[in-house]
Write an enzyme that holds these catalytic residues in place. Structure first.
Site, short mmCIF file in Angstrom:
data_model
loop_
_atom_site.label_atom_id
_atom_site.label_comp_id
_atom_site.label_asym_id
_atom_site.label_seq_id
_atom_site.Cartn_x
_atom_site.Cartn_y
_atom_site.Cartn_z
N ARG A 1 7.80 -2.76 2.76
CA ARG A 1 7.96 -2.91 4.21
C ARG A 1 8.29 -4.35 4.54
NH1 ARG A 1 3.02 0.97 6.39
NH2 ARG A 1 3.69 2.76 5.15
N SER B 1 6.27 3.42 8.78
CA SER B 1 5.09 4.11 9.28
C SER B 1 4.66 3.67 10.67
CB SER B 1 3.95 3.93 8.28
OG SER B 1 2.89 4.75 8.63
N HIS B 2 3.43 3.12 10.77
CA HIS B 2 2.88 2.77 12.07
C HIS B 2 3.34 1.39 12.54
CE1 HIS B 2 0.52 1.02 8.91
NE2 HIS B 2 0.06 0.12 9.77
N ASP C 1 2.57 10.87 9.67
CA ASP C 1 1.51 11.23 8.72
C ASP C 1 0.11 10.91 9.23
OD1 ASP C 1 1.81 8.52 8.45
OD2 ASP C 1 2.19 8.52 6.28
N ARG C 2 0.01 10.06 10.25
CA ARG C 2 -1.33 9.75 10.77
C ARG C 2 -1.66 10.64 11.97
NH1 ARG C 2 -2.52 3.37 10.56
NH2 ARG C 2 -1.63 2.98 8.51
N THR D 1 -7.76 2.32 -1.09
CA THR D 1 -6.87 2.58 0.04
C THR D 1 -5.46 2.84 -0.46
OG1 THR D 1 -8.17 1.21 1.53
CG2 THR D 1 -5.85 1.47 2.07
N THR E 1 0.83 -1.20 0.00
CA THR E 1 0.00 0.00 0.00
C THR E 1 0.87 1.26 0.00
OG1 THR E 1 -1.59 -1.23 1.35
CG2 THR E 1 -1.93 1.13 1.18
N LYS F 1 -0.49 12.43 3.75
CA LYS F 1 -1.32 12.78 4.89
C LYS F 1 -0.42 13.40 5.95
CE LYS F 1 -1.50 7.96 6.47
NZ LYS F 1 -1.00 7.13 5.37
N GLU G 1 -8.64 9.22 5.24
CA GLU G 1 -8.89 7.78 5.29
C GLU G 1 -9.26 7.35 6.70
OE1 GLU G 1 -6.17 5.32 2.62
OE2 GLU G 1 -4.88 6.82 3.50
N GLU G 2 -9.92 6.21 6.74
CA GLU G 2 -10.29 5.63 8.03
C GLU G 2 -9.06 5.25 8.85
OE1 GLU G 2 -9.34 2.30 8.50
OE2 GLU G 2 -8.59 2.30 6.44
N SER G 3 -7.92 5.05 8.18
CA SER G 3 -6.71 4.60 8.87
C SER G 3 -5.97 5.76 9.54
CB SER G 3 -5.80 3.87 7.89
OG SER G 3 -5.48 4.71 6.80
N ASP H 1 5.96 7.79 11.39
CA ASP H 1 6.54 8.76 10.45
C ASP H 1 5.75 10.07 10.38
OD1 ASP H 1 4.39 7.44 9.25
OD2 ASP H 1 5.19 7.69 7.24
N ARG I 1 -8.78 -7.02 7.12
CA ARG I 1 -9.48 -5.88 7.69
C ARG I 1 -10.96 -5.99 7.33
NH1 ARG I 1 -5.21 -3.02 9.41
NH2 ARG I 1 -3.61 -2.21 8.03
N ASP J 1 1.87 8.93 14.30
CA ASP J 1 2.47 7.60 14.18
C ASP J 1 3.97 7.67 13.95
OD1 ASP J 1 2.34 8.63 11.63
OD2 ASP J 1 2.06 6.67 10.70
C1 G16 Z 1 -0.60 3.50 4.43
C2 G16 Z 1 -1.28 4.18 3.28
C3 G16 Z 1 -2.69 4.51 3.63
C4 G16 Z 1 -3.42 3.27 4.08
C5 G16 Z 1 -2.66 2.62 5.21
C6 G16 Z 1 -3.26 1.28 5.58
O1 G16 Z 1 -0.50 4.38 5.50
O2 G16 Z 1 -0.60 5.36 2.89
O3 G16 Z 1 -3.28 5.06 2.51
O4 G16 Z 1 -4.71 3.58 4.48
O5 G16 Z 1 -1.34 2.37 4.82
O6 G16 Z 1 -3.16 0.44 4.49
P1 G16 Z 1 -3.53 -1.09 4.60
O7 G16 Z 1 -4.98 -1.11 5.00
O8 G16 Z 1 -3.27 -1.63 3.25
O9 G16 Z 1 -2.67 -1.68 5.68
P2 G16 Z 1 0.81 4.46 6.39
O10 G16 Z 1 0.50 5.46 7.47
O11 G16 Z 1 1.03 3.07 6.91
O12 G16 Z 1 1.88 4.89 5.46
#
Ligand code: G16
Length: 546
Positions: A22, A116-117, A284-285, A347, A18, A379, A366-368, A282, A499, A280
């Site tokens: 990673r 990220s998270h 962005d959340r 997503t 996504t 973000k 986004e919901e995330s 990095d 999910r 989070d």
């Molecule tokens: C990334 C993406 C987001 C996505 C999230 C969760 O965020 O940039 O657009 O909503 O992953 O993705 P998934 O549902 O595929 O795990 P981040 O903050 O992890 O870079």
């Protein structure tokens, strides 16, 4: 210049998910693993006339292996012919800051080192992604090209030079390429000062407003200290867990109700400050919690859209908004009322890029736990906090009042996400296939008290470049607008994460503000029944509920 050509072999599975590649730190530590991927990025994005004269931005969230990776990328960028690399001091740039720096200096693009998270440390995760000149994550056609190159790579190039001291700001040279080690915060803070009325926000804190910001031991600590405490005058101690560490001081830097529980408990207590937020790994959340009032991310997007004019940058209104498909429809209702378009994307933040570049949308989310605007192409956690603070300063209302009034005006989209993490990959695919097989026959059937109005596998047709992205999530939509959505996460590094997103609209104000899981109980039950998740995976309950 001493360029070495190093022989290598492809590694399996270097397919960006996504948001970039990673994997476990131990996977990245294998000789050539990171270099293969970096070489593949360069191969995929190299212009016909090469990288001569071009600037690359480089930084990461400071997690374990960040500094080693910075040196590898610098030496490869030099060999590739870049003129200059702007690297954050100590290798640190939050993802939104990297996006801001790319745009401000009109760089060719940037490499962001982050998972990220995901958890960090020697046993945790590492990640890498490429962002283009608009400051946004590379679109699928580029990530596909990177992946194709990782499958056939036989060698890469690197200069044989000493490491650059990235701990001190300054200008260095690495085999003819300029390396500028820049302040990690300054350019980002300057952008925030352009978007928001810092005087008004200072006034808010002067009036006795209190806040806790949980940086979760991750990258936003320095940004939050500089902006909230030093520039806006929030009390010392407003920022908690504000020193970045390679393993996030043992925190899992995912700002949800499980991992930001300390913050949540504080905000629900008698000693609660007026406002709480977290970001989070990095940066962005964002997680927003008012005094005694949690704000679900999908609702936060809707509230920000409804009240964005509180900040100078958005005073003239919004061109449009967008949300990812599994995100609740709360923002759609705001867009409706404002008379602006609302786009539904897959997503992944990369899908907002074209809409933002074309000026079709101003805000998206986004919901995330991600919200952002056209100021950058990622973000942005601290930006979301500043927009919330602008709304609180302008209205003088509490978060709780704002939420109550919002739901009274627009209705409430009850929403939850149930994650089943580290599921055996075959079992996870079996669950998805089991649901998929039912889709063609579900329409018109009765499930509990709900009638199925539509059931499909979401495909996105990008309205700007015409590209099509298939298989973006299985949707079951009921005739009262309620939904169950199933997806496999594209950011996990162990097994598969299923999910399940569940949503129900409630127009009756007497039924607002109920406990979310209770309000969605029947749909939750149905989501498990349709997917047979317990029978197939053996999991009785989700690992995380947000
Ligand atoms: C990334 C993406 C987001 C996505 C999230 C969760 O965020 O940039 O657009 O909503 O992953 O993705 P998934 O549902 O595929 O795990 P981040 O903050 O992890 O870079």
């Amino acid at each position: 210049m001493n360029i070495q050509t190093i022989s290598t072999q492809p590694f399996d599975g270097q397919k960006p998910g996504t948001s970039g590649l990673r994997k476990k730190v131990t996977v990245f530590q294998q000789p050539h693993y990171l270099a293969n991927f970096v070489a593949s990025i360069f191969a995929a994005v190299k212009p016909a006339d090469g990288f001569v004269g071009k600037t690359l931005v480089l930084g990461g969230d400071g997690r374990y292996y960040n500094l080693e990776a910075v040196q590898i990328v610098l030496k490869m960028a030099s060999a590739a012919g870049f003129a200059r690399v702007l690297v954050g001091q100590n290798g640190i740039l939050s993802t939104p800051a990297a996006s801001a720096v790319i745009r401000k200096y009109q760089a060719f693009g940037g490499i962001i080192l982050s998972a990220s998270h995901n958890s960090g440390g020697v046993d945790g995760d590492f990640g890498i992604k490429f962002n283009g000149e608009n400051g946004g994550p590379a679109p699928e056609k580029i990530t596909d090209a990177i992946y194709e190159h990782t499958r056939v790579i036989t060698s890469y190039e690197m200069v044989d030079e000493a490491d650059v001291d990235v701990t001190r700001q300054g200008v260095y040279d690495i085999a003819g390429m300029v390396v500028e080690v820049i302040d990690s915060v300054a350019d980002y803070q300057e952008l925030m000062e352009q978007l928001f009325d810092f005087n008004a926000l200072r006034g808010l804190f002067q009036s006795g407003f209190t806040m806790k910001f949980d940086a979760m031991g991750a990258v936003t600590g320095p940004y939050a200290h500089a902006i909230f405490e030093r520039a806006l005058g929030a009390a010392a101690g407003t920022v908690m867990n504000g020193t970045p560490s390679p393993n996030f001081n043992g925190h899992h830097p995912d700002p949800n109700l499980v991992h930001a529980k300390e913050l949540y408990d504080l905000l629900m207590s008698d000693n609660a400050p007026n406002f709480g937020a977290a970001s989070d790994g990095d940066g962005d959340r964002n997680l927003i919690i008012g005094r005694h009032q949690f704000v679900p991310p999908s609702d936060s997007l809707a509230v920000l859209a409804a009240n964005a004019t509180a900040a100078p940058a958005y005073a003239s209104g919004l061109a449009g908004v967008a949300r990812s498909m599994p995100t609740s429809g709360a923002v759609d209702r705001v867009a409706d009322k404002l008379g602006i378009p609302c786009y539904e994307t897959p997503t992944g933040w990369k899908f907002f890029g074209n809409l933002l570049d074309a000026g079709k949308i101003t805000l998206c989310g986004e919901e995330s736990a991600g919200t952002g605007s056209n100021h950058i192409r990622e973000k942005d956690g601290i930006w979301a906090v500043l927009l919330w603070l602008s709304i609180l300063a302008k209205t003088g209302k509490s978060v709780q009042t704002i939420m109550k009034e919002h739901w009274a005006t627009y209705g409430q989209n009850y929403y939850t996400r149930h994650d089943y993490e580290e599921v055996d990959t075959t079992a996870a695919n079996d669950v998805m296939n089991h649901i998929k097989a039912q889709l063609p026959t579900l329409v018109g059937t009765q499930l509990g008290s709900f009638t199925v109005a539509a059931a499909d596998d979401f495909s996105y047709h990008d309205p700007i470049d015409g590209s099509v992205s298939n298989n973006q999530g299985l949707r079951i939509v009921f005739n009262n607008g309620s939904r169950i959505v199933y997806r496999l996460s594209g950011t996990g590094t162990a097994g598969a994460t299923i999910r399940i997103y569940i949503e129900r609209f409630e127009g009756n104000a007497a039924q607002h503000g109920l406990e979310t899981q209770a309000a969605l109980a029947e749909l939750i039950q149905l989501s498990r029944q349709v997917s047979k998740i317990e029978a197939i995976t053996g999991r009785v309950e989700p690992s995380v509920i947000t």
